[in-house]
Design an enzyme around this catalytic site. Sequence first.
Site, PDB file in Angstrom:
ATOM      1  N   HIS A  14     -32.304 134.628   0.275  1.00 20.12           N
ATOM      2  CA  HIS A  14     -31.191 134.277  -0.804  1.00 20.12           C
ATOM      3  C   HIS A  14     -31.296 132.680  -0.878  1.00 20.12           C
ATOM      4  O   HIS A  14     -32.082 131.786  -0.676  1.00 20.12           O
ATOM      5  CB  HIS A  14     -29.975 134.471  -0.836  1.00 20.12           C
ATOM      6  N   CYS A  23     -28.186 125.149  -1.142  1.00 19.21           N
ATOM      7  CA  CYS A  23     -27.729 125.739  -1.648  1.00 19.21           C
ATOM      8  C   CYS A  23     -29.231 126.393  -2.796  1.00 19.21           C
ATOM      9  O   CYS A  23     -29.113 128.125  -2.869  1.00 19.21           O
ATOM     10  CB  CYS A  23     -26.741 126.522  -1.530  1.00 19.21           C
ATOM     11  N   HIS A  72     -34.223 142.243   6.307  1.00 15.62           N
ATOM     12  CA  HIS A  72     -35.628 141.188   6.206  1.00 15.62           C
ATOM     13  C   HIS A  72     -35.838 141.603   4.610  1.00 15.62           C
ATOM     14  O   HIS A  72     -37.153 141.702   4.675  1.00 15.62           O
ATOM     15  CB  HIS A  72     -36.555 142.127   7.152  1.00 15.62           C
ATOM     16  N   GLU A 154     -22.205 134.187   6.361  1.00 13.03           N
ATOM     17  CA  GLU A 154     -23.514 133.662   5.910  1.00 13.03           C
ATOM     18  C   GLU A 154     -23.553 132.693   7.176  1.00 13.03           C
ATOM     19  O   GLU A 154     -25.533 132.449   8.017  1.00 13.03           O
ATOM     20  CB  GLU A 154     -23.890 132.525   5.037  1.00 13.03           C
TER      21      GLU A 154
HETATM   22  N1  LIG Z   1     -18.440 129.154  -1.195  1.00  9.45           N
HETATM   23  C1  LIG Z   1     -19.197 129.184  -0.518  1.00  9.45           C
HETATM   24  N2  LIG Z   1     -19.864 128.289  -0.360  1.00  9.45           N
HETATM   25  C2  LIG Z   1     -21.203 128.088   0.379  1.00  9.45           C
HETATM   26  C3  LIG Z   1     -21.728 129.331  -0.107  1.00  9.45           C
HETATM   27  C4  LIG Z   1     -20.875 130.892  -0.256  1.00  9.45           C
HETATM   28  O1  LIG Z   1     -22.037 131.643  -0.067  1.00  9.45           O
HETATM   29  N3  LIG Z   1     -19.721 130.406  -0.288  1.00  9.45           N
HETATM   30  N4  LIG Z   1     -23.209 129.369   0.286  1.00  9.45           N
HETATM   31  C5  LIG Z   1     -23.616 128.065   0.748  1.00  9.45           C
HETATM   32  C6  LIG Z   1     -24.762 128.227   1.626  1.00  9.45           C
HETATM   33  O2  LIG Z   1     -25.405 129.422   1.148  1.00  9.45           O
HETATM   34  C7  LIG Z   1     -24.903 128.201   3.166  1.00  9.45           C
HETATM   35  O3  LIG Z   1     -24.580 129.675   3.563  1.00  9.45           O
HETATM   36  C8  LIG Z   1     -23.656 127.368   4.017  1.00  9.45           C
HETATM   37  O4  LIG Z   1     -24.609 126.677   3.931  1.00  9.45           O
HETATM   38  P1  LIG Z   1     -23.944 125.376   4.941  1.00  9.45           P
HETATM   39  O5  LIG Z   1     -22.828 125.268   4.372  1.00  9.45           O
HETATM   40  O6  LIG Z   1     -25.115 124.228   4.930  1.00  9.45           O
HETATM   41  O7  LIG Z   1     -23.833 125.762   6.026  1.00  9.45           O
HETATM   42  P2  LIG Z   1     -23.549 125.999   8.194  1.00  9.45           P
HETATM   43  O8  LIG Z   1     -22.858 126.661   9.182  1.00  9.45           O
HETATM   44  O9  LIG Z   1     -25.363 125.649   7.851  1.00  9.45           O
HETATM   45  O10 LIG Z   1     -23.412 124.140   7.748  1.00  9.45           O
HETATM   46  P3  LIG Z   1     -24.100 123.264   9.053  1.00  9.45           P
HETATM   47  O11 LIG Z   1     -22.938 122.027   8.975  1.00  9.45           O
HETATM   48  O12 LIG Z   1     -25.413 122.683   7.791  1.00  9.45           O
HETATM   49  O13 LIG Z   1     -24.551 123.537   9.881  1.00  9.45           O
HETATM   50  C9  LIG Z   1     -23.758 126.770  -0.228  1.00  9.45           C
HETATM   51  N5  LIG Z   1     -21.615 126.683   0.169  1.00  9.45           N
END
Ligand SMILES: Nc1nc2c(c(=O)[nH]1)N=C([C@H](O)[C@H](O)COP(=O)(O)OP(=O)(O)OP(=O)(O)O)CN2
Length: 191
Positions: A14, A23, A72, A154
């Site tokens: 996505h 994102c 997928h 996620e």
């Molecule tokens: N409230 C929301 N905030 C965010 C969403 C969401 O769906 N709702 N989505 C994203 C990104 O798509 C992603 O899922 C989040 O990435 P990230 O913050 O990097 O998460 P990680 O667990 O990979 O964190 P690390 O610190 O990199 O390990 C963003 N925000």
Amino acid sequence: MFEITRKIEIDAGHRIREHGSKCRNLHGHRYQIHVSVRSDQLVAGGSESGMVADFSFLKELMISEIDGPCDHAFILDAEDTLYVELFGLREVAQAVRRDARAAPALSAQGSKMYVVPFAPTAENLAAHWHALLAPLVSAHGKGGIFLAAVRAFETPNCEATFPAPGRFSVIEEAPPRLAEPLALAAYRDHA
Ligand SMILES: Nc1nc2c(c(=O)[nH]1)N=C([C@H](O)[C@H](O)COP(=O)(O)OP(=O)(O)OP(=O)(O)O)CN2
């Protein structure tokens, strides 16, 4: 009150087109989806005796409504015109926006897509899957069970729940054996 929870995992891509940071990029997740169903009493007699509902019923539901169309796949916001055009999905996206209804599709390149009428955040996906599953859960339990919550992870660190736990208490105050549409109305009315 009893509650059971079934979990599945899917892989999907996505992007959050209006996100202020990373994102916005096309990327993928291994989503974990937890579906929780409640009932004030257990089934008496038959193949589900002693259960809220058979875990295998929940699994089949989640496979048909979530895994089938989304695993997928790329989950595409119908408003994301840049990628709607790139994937050759203008007409599908128009129909999704018009009907406010998600649609599986194949891109012009032959890739599996799931076009949705919302930004594909964890919050929106949890609410979307809740809306799809709630009537099917109710129908299975003939009104005696209801979908309490969908939790969409996620990443292992990032989770959205719909409805949020505060709303559960509104449902719990509803009369026992409440039919799903009324249960849904109960927490909508308390929004
Ligand atoms: N409230 C929301 N905030 C965010 C969403 C969401 O769906 N709702 N989505 C994203 C990104 O798509 C992603 O899922 C989040 O990435 P990230 O913050 O990097 O998460 P990680 O667990 O990979 O964190 P690390 O610190 O990199 O390990 C963003 N925000």
